[in-house]
Design a protein around this motif. Structure first.
Motif: not given
Ligand SMILES: [Zn+2]
Ligand SMILES: [Zn+2]
Length: 245
Positions: A141, A143-144, A147, A157
């Motif tokens: 996955r 993630v940015h 997110e 967060r």
């Protein structure tokens, strides 16, 4: 030489956070991995050197569903990443996690030529820097920034905090004030000049951490600290940057 059974150590902190680390490594090389207990699943941030298997030695990391989030892909943080089924990373670090050769993870630069006495208080059984390899651990996955990592009863967060490395991630939990800052900010000599580092981005990431006003900061190396020490470290960093022009 330290045997496998004595290599890892866990230290519980408040709010369901546990430090997982390798106390026989010297502090500059000793990665702090942070385990966060959640109701539905746990989170581990970073995975250490990986010379000895990690999960086999720590029931904490074995008996429940767990996400591994990789803060960045330097060798001291991703050695045992391949042991985890779910591996989260920022897109800018994903290629290295997939092909973690010793040049890309900076092992060649910081460790290959280092004396064992520099890297370790005492080396682990079987250590040979010439044979060090990290197994590929492609992300499951990406993630940015912004997110949420949902553990069931708590949410962390994701903060994209470049500077030390391009896709460096930190985590902030609003409810508890916990900031997991990893290599962007810890209470020791920060690495600002390695390949992939960017001082302009670094300054912005430090300012952002100050604005969060965390209650406790868990870094990627050295001891955890509170809000006053955060301001001391951050202001010293920014003053030094300004002085350099
Ligand atoms: Zn690093
Ligand atoms: Zn590190």
């Amino acid at each position: 030489m330290i045997p496998e059974r004595d290599w890892y150590e866990t230290i519980p902190f408040a709010d369901g956070v546990t430090l997982v680390h390798e106390p026989w490594m010297s502090p500059f090389y000793r990665c702090n991995c942070w385990h966060v207990r959640g109701r539905e699943r746990d989170l581990l941030v970073d995975a250490g050197l990986g010379h000895f298997p990690l999960r086999r030695n720590l029931p904490l990391l074995r008996d429940r569903p767990i996400l591994l989030l990789v803060s960045h892909t330097h060798f001291d943080h991703i050695g045992a990443a391949f042991e985890f089924e779910e591996r989260l990373v920022h897109p800018l670090e994903a290629a290295v996690l997939e092909r973690p050769d010793n040049a890309a993870t900076l092992f060649d630069r910081y460790a290959a030529g280092a004396q064992d006495a520099q890297m370790f208080l005492e080396p682990p059984e079987g250590w040979d820097a010439r044979r060090y390899r990290i197994a590929p651990a492609p992300a499951t996955r990406l993630v940015h920034d912004g997110e949420a990592i949902d553990l069931g009863d708590r949410v962390l967060r994701v903060l994209h905090t470049p500077g030390h490395s391009p896709g460096h991630l930190a985590l902030f939990e609003e409810r508890t004030g916990i900031l997991i800052a990893q290599d962007v900010l810890y209470d020791g000599p920060l690495v600002t000049d390695c390949p992939g580092a960017d001082m302009t981005a670094y300054v912005a990431s430090i300012r952002r951490m100050l604005e969060l006003s965390p209650r406790i900061v868990h870094g990627g190396h050295f001891a955890s600290f509170g809000p006053v020490r955060l301001r001391q470290l951050a202001h010293a960093f920014l003053a030094e940057f300004d002085a350099r022009g």
